[in-house]
Design an enzyme around this catalytic site. Structure first.
Site, PDB file in Angstrom:
ATOM      1  N   THR A  64       0.870  -1.135   0.023  1.00 21.93           N
ATOM      2  CA  THR A  64       0.042  -0.067   0.053  1.00 21.93           C
ATOM      3  C   THR A  64       0.990   1.394  -0.016  1.00 21.93           C
ATOM      4  O   THR A  64       2.062   1.278   0.137  1.00 21.93           O
ATOM      5  CB  THR A  64      -0.892   0.036   1.228  1.00 21.93           C
ATOM      6  OG1 THR A  64      -0.076   0.072   2.312  1.00 21.93           O
ATOM      7  CG2 THR A  64      -1.948  -1.239   1.190  1.00 21.93           C
ATOM      8  N   ASP A  65       0.196   2.454  -0.277  1.00 23.24           N
ATOM      9  CA  ASP A  65       1.008   3.529  -0.179  1.00 23.24           C
ATOM     10  C   ASP A  65       0.130   4.718   0.864  1.00 23.24           C
ATOM     11  O   ASP A  65      -0.927   4.197   1.093  1.00 23.24           O
ATOM     12  CB  ASP A  65       1.120   4.379  -1.552  1.00 23.24           C
ATOM     13  CG  ASP A  65       0.099   4.833  -2.009  1.00 23.24           C
ATOM     14  OD1 ASP A  65      -1.099   4.977  -1.670  1.00 23.24           O
ATOM     15  OD2 ASP A  65       0.261   4.991  -3.353  1.00 23.24           O
ATOM     16  N   ALA A  66       0.773   5.785   1.041  1.00 20.73           N
ATOM     17  CA  ALA A  66       0.240   6.672   2.112  1.00 20.73           C
ATOM     18  C   ALA A  66      -1.290   7.340   1.613  1.00 20.73           C
ATOM     19  O   ALA A  66      -1.952   7.838   2.215  1.00 20.73           O
ATOM     20  CB  ALA A  66       1.086   7.920   2.250  1.00 20.73           C
ATOM     21  N   GLY A  67      -1.754   7.015   0.156  1.00 24.78           N
ATOM     22  CA  GLY A  67      -3.194   7.083  -0.149  1.00 24.78           C
ATOM     23  C   GLY A  67      -4.326   6.147   0.308  1.00 24.78           C
ATOM     24  O   GLY A  67      -5.392   6.207   0.091  1.00 24.78           O
TER      25      GLY A  67
END
Lengths: 141, 141, 141, 141
Positions: free
Chosen positions: D14-17
């Site tokens: 995953t990423d910070a979004g």
């Protein structure tokens, strides 16, 4: 004429085939897009506080030549086309060969949609689109 | 006094917690070690052709504060101790706070062994060890 | 006796040295911790809704033998020690050799703190700690 | 009818979004291709010893819905078309919704070339191509 951003290849980017792993070029491509926006005056932070979100809708990449450990690459960004709430960016991964000429390793087209944080499409603000388009015209490689 | 290398945090480095994913600091730490060696005159390529391989034997990292998207970090490298065929590097991930002071986000100790490509331990060549050690003394942060 | 989780090595995990990139073992280690919690009845989702956050404070890893493309690894998790609001997990990366014996490739200690989402330390709920500890005793390898 | 392979989404993906990072779907897609070949009897190891290399020439992906932490995804592989020394695979990333129906999150076309290790195009061995094509017909989802 397009925005240019240097990227160095480290061990983390390569795979057991001795070359850059095919998915990792998309990390390089996004670094260049982020730095292009920053150079135009738009950090991820400032876009967020303006309730503007650029979302990748579609990608296409052609792998022409492999990049290797220690390579110095140049990533480019150029607006290929734009509509009210979306645009297509043409990006390349370049490397200088022993004759000093730039060779293209990867060619990519990235389709981006502009949304608010509720997930609704919204028009790209004219001031941003202008900046994007004139950078593509004006910033020498 | 240590070698310093800048790293910008991109989306690829973060996770759903909104911070840099804990494993990814080790990618940053290796970029800094690679650039430190390059600054001393040793690329991965030149080391390989001298049949010298630096291999990570042990790592330790303390996570003090999280890094976030868009952060500008400074990575450091310093020789903590050295033996005939191994050395320990002290590395830090730093970020400037709003008062302009550098804060340490991550502290790491990286134990490196020197080998040939057959996998046998070999002494670190004196010229390299000297360069590593004097860089740690002489290169201001 | 510890929790065990299988991991296959793909191209994405390896580097140009032909082996698993040193940072990527920490991804494997976290997959095993996540599946261990899930097996005990705690998904990331359920922990979040209970305002419980497990945060990595410190890691230590010793690299004994390299893993390679296509390897089938076993990841283990065991509670090494626990306090009111923190615990230390002992984890290993194992691979079966040609004689059918399990060899340890990587040994890791992971220090975890329990917090709420405001970032304040909080005691590990007894029901979770009990589950963690008895799993370590009861679940055969 | 296509080959199917399960993938769980972890923090690393995953990423910070709060969603899976766009490049990481290509890691999932390759895991599925690797397991598809393995199910047909061809490991990376066995292909290598037969001097056969499958190389990604071009990728295209459409992102329809985001995947999130803890999601259970199904990756599919199907031969879209084939020529003497190349083939196009249609792949999808699927997730079951609350009504129990599979939704497509990502649609991808992956163009693969068959080469030897000297980098020369070579015909896909008939036995492999047959296995690939009949798997696409015969293996129910």
């Amino acid at each position: 004429m397009s925005f240019r951003w240097p990227v160095r290849v480290y061990f983390e980017d390569t795979d057991a085939g001795g070359i850059v792993y095919y998915a990792n070029y998309f990390r390089f491509l996004e670094r260049a897009r982020t730095e292009w926006l920053r150079a135009l005056g738009y950090s991820q932070e400032s876009l967020r506080s303006d309730d503007i979100l650029f979302v990748v809708r579609e990608v296409r990449a052609r792998y022409l030549r492999p990049a290797r450990l220690d390579d110095e690459l140049t990533l480019t960004v150029r607006v290929e086309s734009s509509r009210k709430a979306s645009l297509v960016l043409a990006q390349e991964v370049l490397r200088r060969n022993e004759q000093g000429e730039e060779e293209c390793l990867v060619q990519a087209d990235i389709s981006i949609a502009c949304m608010n944080h509720g997930g609704r499409p919204q028009g790209i603000p004219a001031v941003i689109l202008n900046a994007m388009t004139s950078s593509a015209d004006g910033q020498a490689g």
